[in-house]
Design a protein around this motif. Structure first.
Motif, PDB file in Angstrom:
ATOM      1  N   GLU A 123      68.844  27.116  43.489  1.00 26.41           N
ATOM      2  CA  GLU A 123      68.099  26.057  44.177  1.00 26.41           C
ATOM      3  C   GLU A 123      69.383  24.956  44.559  1.00 26.41           C
ATOM      4  O   GLU A 123      70.111  24.673  43.528  1.00 26.41           O
ATOM      5  CB  GLU A 123      67.268  25.594  43.223  1.00 26.41           C
ATOM      6  N   VAL A 124      69.071  24.366  45.866  1.00 21.18           N
ATOM      7  CA  VAL A 124      70.297  23.440  46.081  1.00 21.18           C
ATOM      8  C   VAL A 124      69.491  22.300  46.277  1.00 21.18           C
ATOM      9  O   VAL A 124      68.508  22.267  46.848  1.00 21.18           O
ATOM     10  CB  VAL A 124      70.987  23.916  47.455  1.00 21.18           C
ATOM     11  N   LEU A 125      70.055  21.034  45.711  1.00 21.26           N
ATOM     12  CA  LEU A 125      69.383  19.770  45.684  1.00 21.26           C
ATOM     13  C   LEU A 125      70.329  18.983  46.560  1.00 21.26           C
ATOM     14  O   LEU A 125      71.541  18.935  46.318  1.00 21.26           O
ATOM     15  CB  LEU A 125      69.223  19.218  44.392  1.00 21.26           C
ATOM     16  N   VAL A 126      69.773  18.142  47.594  1.00 23.43           N
ATOM     17  CA  VAL A 126      70.520  17.364  48.428  1.00 23.43           C
ATOM     18  C   VAL A 126      69.927  15.950  48.596  1.00 23.43           C
ATOM     19  O   VAL A 126      68.694  15.827  48.490  1.00 23.43           O
ATOM     20  CB  VAL A 126      70.609  18.018  49.845  1.00 23.43           C
ATOM     21  N   GLU A 127      70.783  15.069  48.724  1.00 23.56           N
ATOM     22  CA  GLU A 127      70.470  13.727  48.678  1.00 23.56           C
ATOM     23  C   GLU A 127      70.682  13.253  50.081  1.00 23.56           C
ATOM     24  O   GLU A 127      71.890  13.377  50.775  1.00 23.56           O
ATOM     25  CB  GLU A 127      71.440  12.874  47.781  1.00 23.56           C
ATOM     26  N   ASP A 128      69.536  12.547  50.725  1.00 20.78           N
ATOM     27  CA  ASP A 128      69.548  12.227  52.178  1.00 20.78           C
ATOM     28  C   ASP A 128      68.482  10.781  52.271  1.00 20.78           C
ATOM     29  O   ASP A 128      67.430  10.818  51.847  1.00 20.78           O
ATOM     30  CB  ASP A 128      68.914  13.284  53.039  1.00 20.78           C
ATOM     31  N   GLY A 129      69.075   9.904  52.733  1.00 19.05           N
ATOM     32  CA  GLY A 129      68.379   8.636  52.823  1.00 19.05           C
ATOM     33  C   GLY A 129      67.902   8.193  51.506  1.00 19.05           C
ATOM     34  O   GLY A 129      66.878   7.430  51.573  1.00 19.05           O
ATOM     35  N   GLY A 130      68.581   8.268  50.400  1.00 18.52           N
ATOM     36  CA  GLY A 130      68.246   7.820  49.149  1.00 18.52           C
ATOM     37  C   GLY A 130      67.172   8.638  48.447  1.00 18.52           C
ATOM     38  O   GLY A 130      66.864   8.187  47.164  1.00 18.52           O
ATOM     39  N   GLU A 131      66.753   9.707  48.984  1.00 19.65           N
ATOM     40  CA  GLU A 131      65.828  10.574  48.277  1.00 19.65           C
ATOM     41  C   GLU A 131      66.513  12.011  48.115  1.00 19.65           C
ATOM     42  O   GLU A 131      67.546  12.270  48.728  1.00 19.65           O
ATOM     43  CB  GLU A 131      64.723  11.113  49.241  1.00 19.65           C
ATOM     44  N   VAL A 132      65.888  12.726  47.118  1.00 17.75           N
ATOM     45  CA  VAL A 132      66.558  14.046  46.894  1.00 17.75           C
ATOM     46  C   VAL A 132      65.574  15.312  47.155  1.00 17.75           C
ATOM     47  O   VAL A 132      64.297  14.914  47.121  1.00 17.75           O
ATOM     48  CB  VAL A 132      66.618  14.156  45.346  1.00 17.75           C
ATOM     49  N   PHE A 133      66.084  16.198  47.954  1.00 18.22           N
ATOM     50  CA  PHE A 133      65.210  17.382  48.250  1.00 18.22           C
ATOM     51  C   PHE A 133      66.003  18.564  47.919  1.00 18.22           C
ATOM     52  O   PHE A 133      66.905  18.789  47.785  1.00 18.22           O
ATOM     53  CB  PHE A 133      65.250  17.235  50.027  1.00 18.22           C
ATOM     54  N   GLY A 134      64.764  19.568  47.948  1.00 15.60           N
ATOM     55  CA  GLY A 134      65.056  20.705  47.056  1.00 15.60           C
ATOM     56  C   GLY A 134      64.805  21.997  47.992  1.00 15.60           C
ATOM     57  O   GLY A 134      63.733  22.125  48.759  1.00 15.60           O
TER      58      GLY A 134
END
Length: 221
Positions: A123-134
């Motif tokens: 699982e990769v978690l990325v931060e974009d625009g202040g939110e975290v997506f998995g």
């Protein structure tokens, strides 16, 4: 037609897309076209590296991904976090977090000889625009279907941690070391021998290097 055209798209989870025109000829002019994506489509996307579809004990699994924010710019590894999850399923599935590492785009992991059936989730978690997506990718193991029977039937047997009356079937991973067992004495009868190995005791260790099905029969007297 020379007139301005407006196209609307909904691309949840997609940062890039293409428009294809099919026909027998002619020209499709898009110079004056306006394309609008809804708010719910403004999420990042991750393209995983090529990963194996199967693994066995002892394999080294390489993992990685390139991630892009909703405008299409590459997300740096400083905004990426990897979780390597071992999903253990005996008897009910539950997860073990094997690795939790931030700030890298790629890595490797060697599945352990854990006993019983499990599979891996990267699982990769990325931060974009202040939110975290998995985003995640599953990798399943090569397996051996092991069945333990008894004569007479119904005696208590085991395949690693799974126990119950015979016949009992369980999935084990290729390359794993595990045990099969038969209760030494039950209902007035005693364990005598295994059909395929008359000198082995009521509990014995096994390892398989190829997938398939195996059956072992314990004889009582």
């Amino acid at each position: 037609s020379g007139e301005d055209q407006r196209l609307t798209c909904t691309l949840q989870g997609k940062a890039r897309f293409s428009i294809r025109a099919n026909g027998n000829g002619g020209v499709a002019e898009l110079s004056n076209t306006e394309i609008e994506c809804g708010e719910d489509s403004k999420t990042p996307v991750c393209d995983f590296d090529d990963m194996p579809s199967k693994f066995r004990i002892g394999d080294v699994l390489e993992y990685g991904a390139e991630c892009f924010d909703h405008p299409g710019d590459r997300i740096p590894e400083s905004r990426m976090r990897w979780r390597v999850l071992l999903i253990h399923c005996q008897p009910l599935c539950h997860e073990h977090v094997e690795e939790d590492v931030a700030g890298k785009q790629r890595g490797s992991y060697t599945p352990p000889d854990h006993g019983d059936y499990y599979f891996m989730v990267f699982e990769v978690l990325v931060e974009d625009g202040g939110e975290v997506f998995g985003f995640s990718r599953e990798v399943k193991p090569e397996t051996v279907e092991v069945t333990v029977t008894t004569m007479p039937s119904g005696r208590t047997v085991g395949v690693d941690s799974l126990q119950g009356p015979s016949p009992l079937t369980s999935l084990m991973l290729v390359g794993a070391r595990f045990a099969i067992s038969a209760v030494p004495e039950e209902n007035g009868s005693k364990f005598d021998f295994w059909d395929d190995s008359k000198n082995s005791g009521a509990s014995r260790d096994l390892t398989f290097n190829t997938p398939g099905k195996r059956t072992y029969n314990a004889v009582y007297k």
